[in-house]
Design a protein around this motif. Structure first.
Motif, PDB file in Angstrom:
ATOM      1  N   THR A 146     -37.740  31.403   3.945  1.00  0.00           N
ATOM      2  CA  THR A 146     -37.762  32.861   3.792  1.00  0.00           C
ATOM      3  C   THR A 146     -38.591  33.505   4.892  1.00  0.00           C
ATOM      4  O   THR A 146     -38.281  34.610   5.356  1.00  0.00           O
ATOM      5  CB  THR A 146     -38.323  33.224   2.407  1.00  0.00           C
ATOM      6  OG1 THR A 146     -37.485  32.639   1.399  1.00  0.00           O
ATOM      7  CG2 THR A 146     -38.389  34.721   2.204  1.00  0.00           C
ATOM      8  N   GLN A 147     -39.634  32.815   5.350  1.00  0.00           N
ATOM      9  CA  GLN A 147     -40.480  33.321   6.435  1.00  0.00           C
ATOM     10  C   GLN A 147     -39.753  33.309   7.778  1.00  0.00           C
ATOM     11  O   GLN A 147     -40.072  34.098   8.663  1.00  0.00           O
ATOM     12  CB  GLN A 147     -41.754  32.480   6.540  1.00  0.00           C
ATOM     13  CG  GLN A 147     -42.735  32.961   7.602  1.00  0.00           C
ATOM     14  CD  GLN A 147     -43.979  32.108   7.694  1.00  0.00           C
ATOM     15  OE1 GLN A 147     -44.331  31.401   6.756  1.00  0.00           O
ATOM     16  NE2 GLN A 147     -44.658  32.154   8.832  1.00  0.00           N
ATOM     17  N   GLY A 148     -38.777  32.413   7.947  1.00  0.00           N
ATOM     18  CA  GLY A 148     -38.084  32.285   9.225  1.00  0.00           C
ATOM     19  C   GLY A 148     -38.679  31.228  10.133  1.00  0.00           C
ATOM     20  O   GLY A 148     -38.441  31.230  11.342  1.00  0.00           O
ATOM     21  N   VAL A 149     -39.443  30.294   9.561  1.00  0.00           N
ATOM     22  CA  VAL A 149     -40.077  29.241  10.351  1.00  0.00           C
ATOM     23  C   VAL A 149     -39.011  28.330  10.981  1.00  0.00           C
ATOM     24  O   VAL A 149     -38.027  27.965  10.335  1.00  0.00           O
ATOM     25  CB  VAL A 149     -41.027  28.417   9.458  1.00  0.00           C
ATOM     26  CG1 VAL A 149     -41.476  27.137  10.143  1.00  0.00           C
ATOM     27  CG2 VAL A 149     -42.243  29.270   9.077  1.00  0.00           C
ATOM     28  N   ARG A 150     -39.206  28.000  12.232  1.00  0.00           N
ATOM     29  CA  ARG A 150     -38.355  27.073  12.993  1.00  0.00           C
ATOM     30  C   ARG A 150     -36.889  27.496  13.043  1.00  0.00           C
ATOM     31  O   ARG A 150     -35.999  26.667  13.198  1.00  0.00           O
ATOM     32  CB  ARG A 150     -38.473  25.646  12.446  1.00  0.00           C
ATOM     33  CG  ARG A 150     -39.877  25.079  12.551  1.00  0.00           C
ATOM     34  CD  ARG A 150     -39.920  23.587  12.348  1.00  0.00           C
ATOM     35  NE  ARG A 150     -41.299  23.094  12.391  1.00  0.00           N
ATOM     36  CZ  ARG A 150     -41.635  21.804  12.437  1.00  0.00           C
ATOM     37  NH1 ARG A 150     -40.699  20.887  12.472  1.00  0.00           N
ATOM     38  NH2 ARG A 150     -42.903  21.458  12.469  1.00  0.00           N
ATOM     39  N   SER A 151     -36.635  28.775  12.931  1.00  0.00           N
ATOM     40  CA  SER A 151     -35.253  29.240  13.065  1.00  0.00           C
ATOM     41  C   SER A 151     -34.811  29.257  14.524  1.00  0.00           C
ATOM     42  O   SER A 151     -33.637  29.044  14.827  1.00  0.00           O
ATOM     43  CB  SER A 151     -35.101  30.644  12.467  1.00  0.00           C
ATOM     44  OG  SER A 151     -35.855  31.590  13.203  1.00  0.00           O
ATOM     45  N   HIS A 155     -40.143  24.206  17.463  1.00  0.00           N
ATOM     46  CA  HIS A 155     -41.545  24.494  17.765  1.00  0.00           C
ATOM     47  C   HIS A 155     -42.267  24.845  16.463  1.00  0.00           C
ATOM     48  O   HIS A 155     -41.828  25.736  15.724  1.00  0.00           O
ATOM     49  CB  HIS A 155     -41.655  25.650  18.751  1.00  0.00           C
ATOM     50  CG  HIS A 155     -43.000  25.745  19.419  1.00  0.00           C
ATOM     51  ND1 HIS A 155     -44.166  26.030  18.725  1.00  0.00           N
ATOM     52  CD2 HIS A 155     -43.372  25.580  20.716  1.00  0.00           C
ATOM     53  CE1 HIS A 155     -45.186  26.047  19.561  1.00  0.00           C
ATOM     54  NE2 HIS A 155     -44.729  25.775  20.776  1.00  0.00           N
ATOM     55  N   PRO A 156     -43.382  24.167  16.132  1.00  0.00           N
ATOM     56  CA  PRO A 156     -44.014  24.347  14.824  1.00  0.00           C
ATOM     57  C   PRO A 156     -44.849  25.611  14.686  1.00  0.00           C
ATOM     58  O   PRO A 156     -45.261  25.956  13.578  1.00  0.00           O
ATOM     59  CB  PRO A 156     -44.898  23.110  14.695  1.00  0.00           C
ATOM     60  CG  PRO A 156     -45.266  22.764  16.120  1.00  0.00           C
ATOM     61  CD  PRO A 156     -44.051  23.099  16.918  1.00  0.00           C
ATOM     62  N   GLU A 157     -45.101  26.294  15.797  1.00  0.00           N
ATOM     63  CA  GLU A 157     -45.921  27.505  15.741  1.00  0.00           C
ATOM     64  C   GLU A 157     -45.021  28.741  15.814  1.00  0.00           C
ATOM     65  O   GLU A 157     -43.807  28.653  15.663  1.00  0.00           O
ATOM     66  CB  GLU A 157     -46.954  27.490  16.873  1.00  0.00           C
ATOM     67  CG  GLU A 157     -47.823  26.245  16.914  1.00  0.00           C
ATOM     68  CD  GLU A 157     -48.708  26.067  15.677  1.00  0.00           C
ATOM     69  OE1 GLU A 157     -49.021  27.086  15.023  1.00  0.00           O
ATOM     70  OE2 GLU A 157     -49.079  24.922  15.374  1.00  0.00           O
ATOM     71  N   SER A 158     -45.600  29.900  16.079  1.00  0.00           N
ATOM     72  CA  SER A 158     -44.847  31.151  16.048  1.00  0.00           C
ATOM     73  C   SER A 158     -43.733  31.214  17.085  1.00  0.00           C
ATOM     74  O   SER A 158     -42.777  31.979  16.915  1.00  0.00           O
ATOM     75  CB  SER A 158     -45.801  32.333  16.238  1.00  0.00           C
ATOM     76  OG  SER A 158     -46.683  32.451  15.126  1.00  0.00           O
ATOM     77  N   THR A 295     -32.488  23.326  12.409  1.00  0.00           N
ATOM     78  CA  THR A 295     -33.105  22.871  13.660  1.00  0.00           C
ATOM     79  C   THR A 295     -33.740  21.508  13.497  1.00  0.00           C
ATOM     80  O   THR A 295     -33.859  20.753  14.459  1.00  0.00           O
ATOM     81  CB  THR A 295     -34.185  23.872  14.127  1.00  0.00           C
ATOM     82  OG1 THR A 295     -35.127  24.074  13.054  1.00  0.00           O
ATOM     83  CG2 THR A 295     -33.568  25.199  14.537  1.00  0.00           C
ATOM     84  N   ASP A 296     -34.180  21.195  12.248  1.00  0.00           N
ATOM     85  CA  ASP A 296     -34.935  19.959  12.025  1.00  0.00           C
ATOM     86  C   ASP A 296     -34.492  19.263  10.743  1.00  0.00           C
ATOM     87  O   ASP A 296     -35.284  18.585  10.101  1.00  0.00           O
ATOM     88  CB  ASP A 296     -36.437  20.267  11.956  1.00  0.00           C
ATOM     89  CG  ASP A 296     -36.754  21.290  10.865  1.00  0.00           C
ATOM     90  OD1 ASP A 296     -35.806  21.745  10.172  1.00  0.00           O
ATOM     91  OD2 ASP A 296     -37.933  21.624  10.679  1.00  0.00           O
ATOM     92  N   HIS A 299     -35.045  23.345   8.154  1.00  0.00           N
ATOM     93  CA  HIS A 299     -35.129  24.787   8.381  1.00  0.00           C
ATOM     94  C   HIS A 299     -33.870  25.307   9.077  1.00  0.00           C
ATOM     95  O   HIS A 299     -33.500  24.783  10.131  1.00  0.00           O
ATOM     96  CB  HIS A 299     -36.365  25.119   9.227  1.00  0.00           C
ATOM     97  CG  HIS A 299     -37.651  24.791   8.538  1.00  0.00           C
ATOM     98  ND1 HIS A 299     -38.266  23.571   8.662  1.00  0.00           N
ATOM     99  CD2 HIS A 299     -38.422  25.531   7.697  1.00  0.00           C
ATOM    100  CE1 HIS A 299     -39.379  23.568   7.941  1.00  0.00           C
ATOM    101  NE2 HIS A 299     -39.485  24.737   7.341  1.00  0.00           N
ATOM    102  N   PRO A 300     -33.222  26.323   8.510  1.00  0.00           N
ATOM    103  CA  PRO A 300     -31.977  26.812   9.105  1.00  0.00           C
ATOM    104  C   PRO A 300     -32.177  27.375  10.512  1.00  0.00           C
ATOM    105  O   PRO A 300     -33.216  27.961  10.831  1.00  0.00           O
ATOM    106  CB  PRO A 300     -31.532  27.922   8.141  1.00  0.00           C
ATOM    107  CG  PRO A 300     -32.236  27.630   6.863  1.00  0.00           C
ATOM    108  CD  PRO A 300     -33.543  27.016   7.245  1.00  0.00           C
ATOM    109  N   THR A 301     -31.148  27.190  11.333  1.00  0.00           N
ATOM    110  CA  THR A 301     -31.076  27.853  12.628  1.00  0.00           C
ATOM    111  C   THR A 301     -30.775  29.339  12.398  1.00  0.00           C
ATOM    112  O   THR A 301     -30.549  29.784  11.271  1.00  0.00           O
ATOM    113  CB  THR A 301     -29.956  27.251  13.471  1.00  0.00           C
ATOM    114  OG1 THR A 301     -28.702  27.463  12.771  1.00  0.00           O
ATOM    115  CG2 THR A 301     -30.147  25.764  13.704  1.00  0.00           C
TER     116      THR A 301
END
Length: 326
Positions: A146-151, A155-158, A295-296, A299-301
């Motif tokens: 929901t946050q959009g991480v790794r979309s 890369h694990p950061e912002s 991507t991993d 986490h969705p692209t």
């Protein structure tokens, strides 16, 4: 020409529209959630956006759009961003691309947060009153997806994250809705998240520690997408979370969305059934995406989020009062 400061505008000024999970404190508005927005209109050429960055260990990422231009990335490492455009009327939209999930973003003083301190207008610039959003109101409660991480990348950061690509952001836009997009990496119903964030059952109803999430108007629909990070999940645990949401919003439609990989789907469906709540809907998202859409593998692209949003928009239009924006 040097910038000549004129009017100073506080974040609480009605000419500034804040959308999303913002905590208001004297002189500042604070969000720890990607997808939160600031918008305003002005007449003139130049103004400055002010941010309090004191003490932050990781800089938040923002997208800033002026009129119909492309969004420009700003990494907020300093307190001032100056905007300029040809003399005339302009619309500005600021969207939180990412508040880093690994830095403390729950217990003040924060390691990462967007602390908006208002505007300074050029002496020849005037802030205009913008219309308040008049569409439906949606709230999303979820985790890193929901946050959009790794979309954007692994890369694990912002750098790899973007809240504006999230299925939640896209779904809200499809309905022309005002949105509260609350996503915390690694969080579950009973599992704490990254960045000192407590478990979902404890963080619901709070912007961050010490800041109650107050609503002038209740949401039309709340979408819950939690559970994939819980190692185990009992029917009563999930039902207890939904009861907390229902206690806050007695007449809101609550949508329980099963995790996209199917984890705990049977438990969530059983919990929803046990509550016997006529205004509670369970949507099974199994099969909406596959590992190839990630991507991993998790986490969705950007394209994966768009797939999820397309399915969710259809489901919400069918099972709730929401109707697509024209």
């Amino acid at each position: 020409m040097p910038f000549e400061p004129g009017e100073v505008v506080a974040p609480s000024d009605p000419r500034i529209v804040l959308e999303g999970q913002w905590g208001q404190q004297p002189g500042v508005a604070i969000t720890v959630n990607s997808g939160s927005r600031i918008s305003f209109s002005y007449a003139g050429e130049r103004l400055q956006l002010l941010f309090d960055t004191d003490g932050l260990t990781v800089a938040p990422h923002l997208w800033i759009t002026v009129d119909d231009g492309d969004p420009q990335l700003h990494v907020i490492e300093g307190p001032v961003i100056e905007l300029s455009a040809p003399d005339g009327r302009h619309q500005v939209e600021v969207v939180v691309k990412d508040v880093n999930e690994h830095a403390n973003r729950w217990n003040p003083p924060f390691g990462c947060a967007v602390v908006f301190a208002g505007l300074v207008l050029d002496v020849n610039t005037r802030l205009r009153l913008s219309g308040r959003p008049d569409g439906p109101r949606l709230e999303f409660y979820g985790d890193s997806i929901t946050q959009g991480v790794r979309s954007l990348s692994v890369h694990p950061e912002s750098e790899g994250a973007d809240g504006t690509t999230s299925y939640a952001y896209l779904t809200a836009r499809a309905f022309g809705a005002t949105s509260y997009q609350v996503g915390f990496g690694s969080q579950g119903i009973s599992k704490p998240g990254n960045g000192e964030v407590p478990a979902g059952v404890d963080s619901f109803g709070w912007n961050f520690a010490g800041s109650p999430a107050e609503r002038v108007t209740p949401p039309d629909v709340v979408v819950i997408n939690l559970g994939v990070n819980d190692p185990t999940l009992e029917v009563e645990e999930y039902a207890g979370y939904v009861r907390r949401v229902r206690a806050a919003y007695p007449s809101t439609t609550i949508v329980s969305l099963t995790p996209f990989n199917g984890k705990h789907a049977d438990t969530i469906q059983a919990a929803v059934k046990s509550l016997d709540d006529p205004n509670l809907v369970c949507i099974d998202s199994t099969g909406w995406i596959t590992e190839d859409d990630c991507t991993d593998l998790v986490h969705p692209t950007v394209a994966g989020h768009a797939k999820i949003a397309a399915n969710l928009v259809d489901a919400l239009a069918e099972q709730t009062s929401l109707r697509r924006a024209v």
